[in-house]
Motif scaffolding. Structure first.
Motif, PDB file in Angstrom:
ATOM      1  N   LEU A 122      20.989 -18.350  -9.365  1.00  0.00           N
ATOM      2  CA  LEU A 122      20.635 -19.282  -8.295  1.00  0.00           C
ATOM      3  C   LEU A 122      21.528 -19.099  -7.082  1.00  0.00           C
ATOM      4  O   LEU A 122      21.045 -19.003  -5.942  1.00  0.00           O
ATOM      5  CB  LEU A 122      20.724 -20.724  -8.811  1.00  0.00           C
ATOM      6  N   ASN A 123      22.846 -19.030  -7.285  1.00  0.00           N
ATOM      7  CA  ASN A 123      23.766 -18.817  -6.165  1.00  0.00           C
ATOM      8  C   ASN A 123      23.539 -17.449  -5.525  1.00  0.00           C
ATOM      9  O   ASN A 123      23.608 -17.314  -4.294  1.00  0.00           O
ATOM     10  CB  ASN A 123      25.220 -18.931  -6.637  1.00  0.00           C
ATOM     11  N   SER A 124      23.265 -16.438  -6.350  1.00  0.00           N
ATOM     12  CA  SER A 124      23.020 -15.099  -5.800  1.00  0.00           C
ATOM     13  C   SER A 124      21.768 -15.089  -4.934  1.00  0.00           C
ATOM     14  O   SER A 124      21.746 -14.473  -3.857  1.00  0.00           O
ATOM     15  CB  SER A 124      22.881 -14.083  -6.940  1.00  0.00           C
ATOM     16  N   MET A 125      20.738 -15.777  -5.369  1.00  0.00           N
ATOM     17  CA  MET A 125      19.504 -15.830  -4.599  1.00  0.00           C
ATOM     18  C   MET A 125      19.694 -16.583  -3.290  1.00  0.00           C
ATOM     19  O   MET A 125      19.258 -16.131  -2.219  1.00  0.00           O
ATOM     20  CB  MET A 125      18.398 -16.488  -5.424  1.00  0.00           C
ATOM     21  N   LEU A 126      20.367 -17.736  -3.360  1.00  0.00           N
ATOM     22  CA  LEU A 126      20.590 -18.532  -2.146  1.00  0.00           C
ATOM     23  C   LEU A 126      21.483 -17.786  -1.158  1.00  0.00           C
ATOM     24  O   LEU A 126      21.271 -17.844   0.057  1.00  0.00           O
ATOM     25  CB  LEU A 126      21.219 -19.876  -2.516  1.00  0.00           C
ATOM     26  N   ALA A 127      22.479 -17.059  -1.677  1.00  0.00           N
ATOM     27  CA  ALA A 127      23.348 -16.274  -0.797  1.00  0.00           C
ATOM     28  C   ALA A 127      22.576 -15.119  -0.181  1.00  0.00           C
ATOM     29  O   ALA A 127      22.762 -14.780   1.000  1.00  0.00           O
ATOM     30  CB  ALA A 127      24.553 -15.753  -1.583  1.00  0.00           C
ATOM     31  N   LEU A 129      19.459 -15.091   0.557  1.00  0.00           N
ATOM     32  CA  LEU A 129      18.558 -15.630   1.570  1.00  0.00           C
ATOM     33  C   LEU A 129      19.312 -16.199   2.769  1.00  0.00           C
ATOM     34  O   LEU A 129      18.683 -16.647   3.739  1.00  0.00           O
ATOM     35  CB  LEU A 129      17.669 -16.718   0.955  1.00  0.00           C
ATOM     36  N   GLY A 130      20.634 -16.205   2.689  1.00  0.00           N
ATOM     37  CA  GLY A 130      21.439 -16.717   3.786  1.00  0.00           C
ATOM     38  C   GLY A 130      21.512 -18.224   3.855  1.00  0.00           C
ATOM     39  O   GLY A 130      21.922 -18.786   4.883  1.00  0.00           O
ATOM     40  N   ILE A 131      21.154 -18.909   2.764  1.00  0.00           N
ATOM     41  CA  ILE A 131      21.154 -20.375   2.758  1.00  0.00           C
ATOM     42  C   ILE A 131      22.561 -20.912   2.533  1.00  0.00           C
ATOM     43  O   ILE A 131      22.938 -21.952   3.092  1.00  0.00           O
ATOM     44  CB  ILE A 131      20.188 -20.893   1.676  1.00  0.00           C
ATOM     45  N   ILE A 132      23.347 -20.227   1.717  1.00  0.00           N
ATOM     46  CA  ILE A 132      24.727 -20.649   1.461  1.00  0.00           C
ATOM     47  C   ILE A 132      25.664 -19.491   1.764  1.00  0.00           C
ATOM     48  O   ILE A 132      25.274 -18.322   1.702  1.00  0.00           O
ATOM     49  CB  ILE A 132      24.920 -21.125  -0.001  1.00  0.00           C
ATOM     50  N   GLU A 133      26.906 -19.839   2.112  1.00  0.00           N
ATOM     51  CA  GLU A 133      27.919 -18.819   2.374  1.00  0.00           C
ATOM     52  C   GLU A 133      28.846 -18.633   1.189  1.00  0.00           C
ATOM     53  O   GLU A 133      29.339 -17.533   0.947  1.00  0.00           O
ATOM     54  CB  GLU A 133      28.733 -19.208   3.618  1.00  0.00           C
ATOM     55  N   GLN A 134      29.100 -19.717   0.450  1.00  0.00           N
ATOM     56  CA  GLN A 134      29.965 -19.650  -0.723  1.00  0.00           C
ATOM     57  C   GLN A 134      29.213 -20.192  -1.928  1.00  0.00           C
ATOM     58  O   GLN A 134      28.347 -21.070  -1.793  1.00  0.00           O
ATOM     59  CB  GLN A 134      31.243 -20.475  -0.499  1.00  0.00           C
ATOM     60  N   PRO A 135      29.515 -19.670  -3.129  1.00  0.00           N
ATOM     61  CA  PRO A 135      28.840 -20.151  -4.337  1.00  0.00           C
ATOM     62  C   PRO A 135      29.084 -21.644  -4.557  1.00  0.00           C
ATOM     63  O   PRO A 135      30.175 -22.159  -4.289  1.00  0.00           O
ATOM     64  CB  PRO A 135      29.476 -19.313  -5.456  1.00  0.00           C
ATOM     65  N   ILE A 136      28.079 -22.313  -5.033  1.00  0.00           N
ATOM     66  CA  ILE A 136      28.158 -23.746  -5.330  1.00  0.00           C
ATOM     67  C   ILE A 136      28.381 -23.931  -6.826  1.00  0.00           C
ATOM     68  O   ILE A 136      27.737 -23.279  -7.648  1.00  0.00           O
ATOM     69  CB  ILE A 136      26.868 -24.469  -4.899  1.00  0.00           C
ATOM     70  N   THR A 137      29.310 -24.810  -7.169  1.00  0.00           N
ATOM     71  CA  THR A 137      29.566 -25.112  -8.581  1.00  0.00           C
ATOM     72  C   THR A 137      28.583 -26.188  -9.018  1.00  0.00           C
ATOM     73  O   THR A 137      28.854 -27.389  -8.934  1.00  0.00           O
ATOM     74  CB  THR A 137      31.014 -25.584  -8.786  1.00  0.00           C
ATOM     75  N   TRP A 138      27.402 -25.747  -9.478  1.00  0.00           N
ATOM     76  CA  TRP A 138      26.328 -26.675  -9.810  1.00  0.00           C
ATOM     77  C   TRP A 138      26.659 -27.537 -11.026  1.00  0.00           C
ATOM     78  O   TRP A 138      26.237 -28.694 -11.096  1.00  0.00           O
ATOM     79  CB  TRP A 138      25.039 -25.898 -10.087  1.00  0.00           C
ATOM     80  N   LEU A 139      27.400 -26.992 -11.989  1.00  0.00           N
ATOM     81  CA  LEU A 139      27.578 -27.658 -13.282  1.00  0.00           C
ATOM     82  C   LEU A 139      28.967 -28.261 -13.441  1.00  0.00           C
ATOM     83  O   LEU A 139      29.481 -28.362 -14.550  1.00  0.00           O
ATOM     84  CB  LEU A 139      27.302 -26.668 -14.416  1.00  0.00           C
ATOM     85  N   SER A 140      29.596 -28.658 -12.349  1.00  0.00           N
ATOM     86  CA  SER A 140      30.902 -29.301 -12.438  1.00  0.00           C
ATOM     87  C   SER A 140      30.728 -30.789 -12.750  1.00  0.00           C
ATOM     88  O   SER A 140      29.628 -31.346 -12.624  1.00  0.00           O
ATOM     89  CB  SER A 140      31.671 -29.133 -11.127  1.00  0.00           C
ATOM     90  N   TYR A 141      31.818 -31.429 -13.132  1.00  0.00           N
ATOM     91  CA  TYR A 141      31.762 -32.860 -13.450  1.00  0.00           C
ATOM     92  C   TYR A 141      31.417 -33.697 -12.226  1.00  0.00           C
ATOM     93  O   TYR A 141      30.996 -34.856 -12.341  1.00  0.00           O
ATOM     94  CB  TYR A 141      33.097 -33.313 -14.039  1.00  0.00           C
ATOM     95  N   GLN A 142      31.567 -33.115 -11.015  1.00  0.00           N
ATOM     96  CA  GLN A 142      31.236 -33.830  -9.786  1.00  0.00           C
ATOM     97  C   GLN A 142      29.735 -33.804  -9.498  1.00  0.00           C
ATOM     98  O   GLN A 142      29.250 -34.557  -8.665  1.00  0.00           O
ATOM     99  CB  GLN A 142      32.002 -33.221  -8.610  1.00  0.00           C
TER     100      GLN A 142
END
Length: 281
Positions: A122-127, A129-142
């Motif tokens: 998911l992060n690789s795809m979004l990166a 496509l230029g949607i995100i610049e840094q990977p997002i920690t989707w599964l963190s406690y936050q």
């Protein structure tokens, strides 16, 4: 005399299996949950209910079942309808759709972990496509809502095939003459589905709902793979009390709660979707 005894002899192996592998373990679990030093007590249930994770685990389990089971039933109905209307290629499509049946709960969780983890698809795809610049920690406690969504998606992907197989088998038992007669009288596809397919499919829907709801209350491996302790569920807490905290009595209390919820929902489905006696063959 032999004809009277034969049905009981045929039922004997299943009865013995039920007694050895269900009734006897159930009695042992019930004894552990309700006893302390050989006397009756509710202390273990009080410990369970007083623990800060119990209410969270209870509602997480209920919400997961509420989010997963209706979607699975709707998807399986759509997929089963499409499969039964197909001519060539029906077996191939059904085989592809039921591939998740051969994947264990833990393997399904790991597959979806590879999608949602920081270096995952998911992060690789979004990166890309230029949607995100840094990977997002989707599964963190936050991001507990994202963990919940990931578990829902993994469960829908993994277990919808079980419902699909049940419904396809049920649709195969509906006589085609009913549809032909309804079409002669001008009933459209939707009306035929509502007036013929759903009523005739009620026993299969009942079975699918009971099976999937019980399994939804027992969800464990997928949650552990994707969320760990960040998303407490009843079965996960049972494991924690049994193996981590080494308290079999409280773990047994959790097991009885899960069993009680499962029985309650089973009775509701049996009552709601029961087949009228006049409709039975």
């Amino acid at each position: 005399m032999e004809q009277r005894v034969l049905p009981y002899l045929l039922l004997l192996p299943a009865t013995l299996f039920l007694c050895v592998f269900f009734i006897y373990p159930f009695l042992l679990v019930a004894w552990q949950a309700f006893s302390e030093g050989g006397s009756f007590t509710l202390e273990h249930f009080q410990t369970m209910a007083g623990h800060w994770k119990f209410s969270t685990a209870f509602w997480n389990t209920m919400l997961l079942a509420l989010a997963v089971v209706p979607v699975q039933i709707a998807l399986a109905l759509l997929m089963a309808t499409l499969v039964t209307r197909m001519g060539s290629g029906r077996d191939l499509i059904l085989y592809i759709w039921t591939i998740p049946l051969g994947i264990s709960d833990l393997a399904a969780g790991i597959i979806w972990l590879a999608i949602f983890e920081q270096t995952g698809f998911l992060n690789s795809m979004l990166a890309g496509l230029g949607i995100i610049e840094q990977p997002i920690t989707w599964l963190s406690y936050q991001n507990k809502s994202t963990i919940f969504l990931a578990v829902v998606l993994a469960e829908i992907w993994r277990a919808t095939a079980i419902v699909l197989v049940i419904l396809v088998a049920g649709m195969g038992l509906i006589p085609k003459e009913y549809y032909e007669a309804a079409e002669v009288f001008g009933a459209g596809p939707w009306k035929r589905f509502v007036r013929i397919t759903l009523p005739m499919l009620r026993p299969s829907l009942q079975t699918a709902l009971i099976l999937r709801t019980i399994l939804a209350f027992e969800v464990f491996a997928v949650v552990m793979a994707l969320g760990g302790t960040n998303l407490p569920v009843l079965m996960g807490e049972t494991y924690v009390w049994q193996f981590d905290l080494q308290d079999r009595n409280v773990a047994a209390a959790y097991a009885l709660v899960i069993l009680g919820i499962s029985i309650a929902f089973t009775l509701v489905f049996l009552r709601t979707l029961r087949v009228p006696r006049e409709a039975q063959p």
